[in-house]
Design a protein around this motif. Sequence first.
Motif, short mmCIF file in Angstrom:
data_model
loop_
_atom_site.label_atom_id
_atom_site.label_comp_id
_atom_site.label_asym_id
_atom_site.label_seq_id
_atom_site.Cartn_x
_atom_site.Cartn_y
_atom_site.Cartn_z
N LEU A 69 -14.40 26.74 -12.22
CA LEU A 69 -14.25 27.38 -13.21
C LEU A 69 -15.04 26.28 -14.68
CD1 LEU A 69 -11.89 30.03 -13.54
CD2 LEU A 69 -14.35 30.86 -14.05
N PRO A 70 -13.81 25.54 -15.20
CA PRO A 70 -14.19 24.53 -15.78
C PRO A 70 -14.74 23.45 -15.60
CG PRO A 70 -12.66 23.85 -15.11
CD PRO A 70 -12.84 24.95 -14.05
N LEU A 71 -16.28 24.11 -15.14
CA LEU A 71 -18.37 23.28 -15.27
C LEU A 71 -18.66 24.11 -14.93
CD1 LEU A 71 -19.36 20.45 -14.29
CD2 LEU A 71 -19.77 21.04 -11.79
N SER A 72 -18.17 25.45 -15.10
CA SER A 72 -19.27 26.65 -15.16
C SER A 72 -20.13 26.39 -16.47
CB SER A 72 -18.73 27.62 -14.37
OG SER A 72 -17.33 28.40 -16.12
N GLY A 73 -19.58 26.02 -17.63
CA GLY A 73 -20.25 26.45 -19.14
C GLY A 73 -20.95 24.90 -19.44
N TRP A 74 -20.52 24.06 -18.84
CA TRP A 74 -21.06 22.81 -18.78
C TRP A 74 -22.11 23.14 -17.99
CZ3 TRP A 74 -23.48 18.93 -14.76
CH2 TRP A 74 -23.77 17.73 -16.39
N ALA A 75 -22.23 23.40 -16.71
CA ALA A 75 -24.02 23.77 -15.60
C ALA A 75 -24.42 24.47 -16.28
CB ALA A 75 -22.92 23.96 -14.54
N ARG A 267 -15.74 12.09 -26.00
CA ARG A 267 -16.95 11.92 -27.13
C ARG A 267 -17.61 13.52 -26.85
NH1 ARG A 267 -20.16 7.03 -27.35
NH2 ARG A 267 -21.61 8.67 -28.57
N ASP A 268 -17.99 13.87 -25.73
CA ASP A 268 -18.31 15.17 -25.38
C ASP A 268 -17.72 15.75 -23.57
OD1 ASP A 268 -20.55 16.84 -24.65
OD2 ASP A 268 -21.28 15.27 -23.72
N PRO A 269 -16.97 16.66 -24.48
CA PRO A 269 -16.36 17.17 -23.26
C PRO A 269 -16.49 18.20 -22.20
CG PRO A 269 -15.80 17.89 -25.31
CD PRO A 269 -16.31 16.62 -25.61
N VAL A 270 -16.42 18.08 -21.09
CA VAL A 270 -16.84 18.97 -20.41
C VAL A 270 -16.25 21.00 -20.77
CG1 VAL A 270 -14.72 19.51 -18.86
CG2 VAL A 270 -17.03 20.04 -17.90
N VAL A 271 -15.34 21.28 -21.54
CA VAL A 271 -14.88 22.37 -22.21
C VAL A 271 -14.05 21.99 -22.98
CG1 VAL A 271 -14.69 23.63 -19.67
CG2 VAL A 271 -12.54 22.06 -21.37
#
Length: 511
Positions: A69-75, A267-271
């Motif tokens: 789930l934490p990766l889904s927005g970035w992906a 600097r560029d957080p995954v969430v």
Amino acid sequence: MSATPRSAAKPGVPPLLIAGIVSFGTLFETMNSTGLAVALNTIAGNLASSPESSDTILTGYLVAQAAILPLSGWASLYFGRKPFYICCVAAFTIASALCAMAWSIESLIFFRILQGMAAAGNAASESSIIADTLPAEQRGLGFALYGMAVVLGPAIGPVYGGWVAENASWHWIFWLNVPTGIAAVTGCILLLNDPPAVRNATRKRRAKGLRLDWFGFLLGAVGLASISYVLDRGQTNDWFATSSILWATVIGITCLLLWPIWEMLARDPVVKFRLFKNRNPAIAVVLIFVTGATLFGTPAIVPLLLQQQLGYNSTTAGLVLGLGALPVLFLLPVTGFLTGKVATRHLVGVGFVSVGIGMYLSSHIYPDLSFSQIVCFSIAQQLGVGLIYTPLQSQSYIGVPGKLREQAGTFMAIAVNMGGSVGTALAVTMLERGQQSYREQLVPYASPWRDEYQQALRQYGSAESFSQAIDTQAAVLSFQGVFFIIACAIAACLPLLFFLKGKPSPEDQEA
């Protein structure tokens, strides 16, 4: 209804149709998980495995979903919203076919892990697609459709799963996903669109290269997966008396405490936890967590009451939940129409009060209730959910810029996922511990030197029958206690509603 800059609908496609398409994916995912829960004993027997091994079928799915789930927005941003979503739906469909063809418990667990990973991508993308596609003042209608899928899946899943387990083969729980998944993928290919605003955001992300906040992702993935494992297996493994549960708790809590700190400094957080500077998504996430705990926690224990104490079979027990959800389905479109016209705190407040009253009434349940009376209790428990889910989903996007809506969807998906896990774990734990406690309180009354005991022996015919009656009474008292505690927890959340501000507006969509 005018198109919006980030709309996922192709030109000429009604936005509500897009909401229906993405909601369809959620429907068959939730049906699959809840239907599978009532068929575990059948699967264990068919694959010659122990009940503990069959439980891992559910645990593996939940842990995998929580980890991804934490990766889904970035992906979704990196690969493009439409391709990523279609790939997730297709992957879930393929994994379902593999589950149906599983030849051992180990293979089934592995394929369920693949299912959970695919479902994580769907959950985060669906709500952001709806929020982007419909104008802000009309989002309530889209989220009403989505809410119908969220409510209907857990309601009819146990009915279907129980019927299949008793009358056909458990494999059909998974085979059902194949034609529905193919239909969903086809609909997405034909109707979904990544507009210029979304494609530009994807190009900018890819221009930076495959740069990912790996440490932040690992903190979130390990933390959420560990806590999901603890919540799912804690009661079975006697909680902290087992070293695996103890270490998973320590690791999970440590990671979740460090996660927001790291992400706020990255600097560029995954969430992006900075999203919670806006109190609308912040309060909405807390309340949707409580709603998820209620929505999934109660159905976890109601079938236990019906099957173990009232003698219902799995199909009839599932039917109680299904009939209880029917009024919610009729209420959701009304709620969707009112969302944006009536203040969110008023709608959600009435919903929480309704659910609280339903839980309080259920705390007076007793074994002699008829089927129709049990259904009325089920309706009372679930009716308020129709007034809660849609407004909160819409509220979570008020004031959220378009580039952060996938992030908002990720947090809402995490809240529902973890809320369901917490609600289920607490309900089952309180139920089992309560039964032990109440039995210990009742046993002293079964003394052979008490007149009441002699009367009870004559009434029940034997000491064994009387002992079973004590077990039943202890179980019913425990169920009553769980429902009362849930009612109190819901009442404790009501003050948060005063912090909900703002209504959707056309300008919000352009943010």
